[in-house]
Design an enzyme around this catalytic site. Structure first.
Site, PDB file in Angstrom:
ATOM      1  N   LYS A 151      53.515  55.186  62.380  1.00  0.00           N
ATOM      2  CA  LYS A 151      53.580  55.287  63.836  1.00  0.00           C
ATOM      3  C   LYS A 151      53.306  56.722  64.262  1.00  0.00           C
ATOM      4  O   LYS A 151      54.030  57.642  63.838  1.00  0.00           O
ATOM      5  CB  LYS A 151      54.978  54.878  64.323  1.00  0.00           C
ATOM      6  CG  LYS A 151      55.308  53.411  64.107  1.00  0.00           C
ATOM      7  CD  LYS A 151      54.607  52.558  65.138  1.00  0.00           C
ATOM      8  CE  LYS A 151      55.065  51.119  65.079  1.00  0.00           C
ATOM      9  NZ  LYS A 151      54.323  50.283  66.032  1.00  0.00           N
ATOM     10  N   ASP A 180      49.221  53.844  63.927  1.00  0.00           N
ATOM     11  CA  ASP A 180      49.477  53.077  65.145  1.00  0.00           C
ATOM     12  C   ASP A 180      49.982  54.019  66.231  1.00  0.00           C
ATOM     13  O   ASP A 180      51.103  54.513  66.157  1.00  0.00           O
ATOM     14  CB  ASP A 180      50.515  51.981  64.876  1.00  0.00           C
ATOM     15  CG  ASP A 180      50.664  51.053  66.078  1.00  0.00           C
ATOM     16  OD1 ASP A 180      50.013  51.302  67.116  1.00  0.00           O
ATOM     17  OD2 ASP A 180      51.441  50.083  65.979  1.00  0.00           O
ATOM     18  N   GLU A 206      45.279  51.926  65.254  1.00  0.00           N
ATOM     19  CA  GLU A 206      45.714  50.840  66.135  1.00  0.00           C
ATOM     20  C   GLU A 206      46.017  51.379  67.526  1.00  0.00           C
ATOM     21  O   GLU A 206      46.759  52.357  67.665  1.00  0.00           O
ATOM     22  CB  GLU A 206      46.996  50.264  65.508  1.00  0.00           C
ATOM     23  CG  GLU A 206      47.315  48.857  65.882  1.00  0.00           C
ATOM     24  CD  GLU A 206      48.447  48.332  64.979  1.00  0.00           C
ATOM     25  OE1 GLU A 206      48.321  48.376  63.736  1.00  0.00           O
ATOM     26  OE2 GLU A 206      49.463  47.900  65.529  1.00  0.00           O
ATOM     27  N   ASP A 231      46.020  46.144  69.765  1.00  0.00           N
ATOM     28  CA  ASP A 231      47.332  45.520  69.621  1.00  0.00           C
ATOM     29  C   ASP A 231      47.926  45.259  71.012  1.00  0.00           C
ATOM     30  O   ASP A 231      47.912  44.134  71.503  1.00  0.00           O
ATOM     31  CB  ASP A 231      48.239  46.400  68.754  1.00  0.00           C
ATOM     32  CG  ASP A 231      49.570  45.747  68.459  1.00  0.00           C
ATOM     33  OD1 ASP A 231      49.784  44.596  68.890  1.00  0.00           O
ATOM     34  OD2 ASP A 231      50.420  46.369  67.801  1.00  0.00           O
ATOM     35  N   LYS A 255      49.891  39.434  67.020  1.00  0.00           N
ATOM     36  CA  LYS A 255      51.334  39.234  66.957  1.00  0.00           C
ATOM     37  C   LYS A 255      51.571  37.810  67.452  1.00  0.00           C
ATOM     38  O   LYS A 255      51.593  37.564  68.655  1.00  0.00           O
ATOM     39  CB  LYS A 255      52.050  40.247  67.865  1.00  0.00           C
ATOM     40  CG  LYS A 255      52.091  41.671  67.343  1.00  0.00           C
ATOM     41  CD  LYS A 255      52.909  42.535  68.305  1.00  0.00           C
ATOM     42  CE  LYS A 255      53.397  43.813  67.659  1.00  0.00           C
ATOM     43  NZ  LYS A 255      52.343  44.726  67.264  1.00  0.00           N
TER      44      LYS A 255
HETATM   45 MG    MG Z   1      50.846  48.231  66.998  1.00  0.00          MG
END
Ligand code: MG
Length: 345
Positions: A151, A180, A206, A231, A255
């Site tokens: 992240k 991400d 991402e 995303d 997701k």
């Molecule tokens: Mg993501």
């Protein structure tokens, strides 16, 4: 087609949850301490049960957990002749209701679905935002993970770029890192990062910029050799079709908990030959069972699952399978939704 069973009376129950994470989850959206959502249990008069979970992510543009709960309360009880559907604009509750109905339908029709295409799938290890990442990478690499997800956009950019160099140097041979940004960067920052990624073992970046910046995302994907993934830009079914129509040639992070009509969306993505990654919405084992079932049925190319998140909750009864370099289909079969449901009693 929606499941209708005029001969069998259906009863919808739900249980809301508020579950503290074992460790707070830090992303560009902020620090997340607990997960809110609800489980649904759809039972017929024969005692057969279908399960679903609404795990909203309002920062992604879905309904909120209280909104899903209010709508679910209105639907709960005997279903009768009603169509069991969430109000418009509630993709997570709709996903839960569809999952429960699909499970019951499969039982009644004796269908087991298309079945798994593979026995095992690789899993990406999740690294924490910030300075803890290189040490966690070493630990996970020793445990044989070969795909890592970090992240970014959650702290100071210069410090993160320095850590990125350290992470790339630590990666075992053949391993890849996904970054991400959760939409945190502006154009300048995104370009700086994508320039830095060129020639590095980066699987993809991402959501470099925010949902809504479609032209910028298209431009970043076109102008840089590193693959870019959507995303936050994919919520609900309409986004999938829109990005395919725009000619998106990067990765689609799916997701399943956020897509109202998962099977419809996956059919469209499969027909387009889209490059798909299945990813957790930090749901419980109930939603993950459904999401991972879809991942094992996906016939397209395989990328590591974004489900290296467990143990996740303070109450381990809500967790899915412990993060390991590979998940087997048998791991999914072993998930017992009843255990999670009873834990919310
Ligand atoms: Mg993501």
């Amino acid at each position: 087609m929606r499941y209708r069973s005029p001969s069998l009376r259906l009863l919808l129950h739900y249980r809301p949850y508020r579950l503290p994470f074992r460790v707070p989850m830090r992303t560009a959206h902020g620090t997340w301490l607990e997960r809110e959502g609800l489980l649904v249990r759809l039972e017929d008069e024969d005692g057969a049960v279908g399960w679903g979970e609404a795990a909203p992510m309002p920062e992604f543009g879905t309904e909120s957990a209280p909104e899903a709960e209010a709508a679910c309360r209105a639907l709960s009880g005997p279903v009768g002749d009603r169509e069991l559907a969430a109000p418009a604009g509630m993709p997570c509750l709709e996903a839960a209701l569809r999952a429960a109905q699909a499970e019951l339908e499969a039982r009644h029709l004796g269908k087991t679905g298309p079945g798994p295409v593979r026995d095992a799938l690789p899993v990406a290890a999740l690294l924490p935002a910030g300075r803890g990442a290189p040490a966690e990478l070493r630990r996970r690499a020793d445990a044989d993970f070969r795909t890592f997800k970090w992240k970014v956009g959650a702290g100071d950019a210069d410090e993160e770029l320095g850590l990125f160099d350290e992470i790339c140097a630590e990666l075992p041979p053949g391993a890849k890192i996904r970054l991400d940004a959760n939409g945190a960067w502006d154009r300048r920052r995104a370009e700086r990062w994508l320039d830095r990624c060129a020639g590095r073992p980066v699987e993809f970046v991402e959501q470099p910029v925010a949902r809504g910046a479609d032209d910028l995302l298209m431009g970043l994907a076109r102008d840089h050799p590193t693959t870019v993934a959507l995303d936050e830009s994919l919520v609900g079914d309409r986004d999938v079709g829109r990005w395919l129509a725009l000619g998106w040639n990067g990765v689609f992070v799916v997701k399943p908990s956020l897509l109202a009509d998962l099977s419809g969306s996956l059919a469209i993505l499969a027909a387009a030959g889209a490059d798909v990654v299945f990813s957790s919405a930090l749901e419980t084992a109930v939603g993950a069972r459904f999401a991972l079932g879809a991942a094992f049925g996906w016939r397209g190319a395989v990328r590591a699952l974004g489900f290296g998140v467990w143990p996740l909750f303070s109450d381990a009864r809500l967790d899915g399978p412990q993060a390991a370099p590979f998940l087997s289909h048998a791991d999914i079969d072993r998930i017992n939704p009843e255990t999670a449901w009873n834990a919310l009693n």
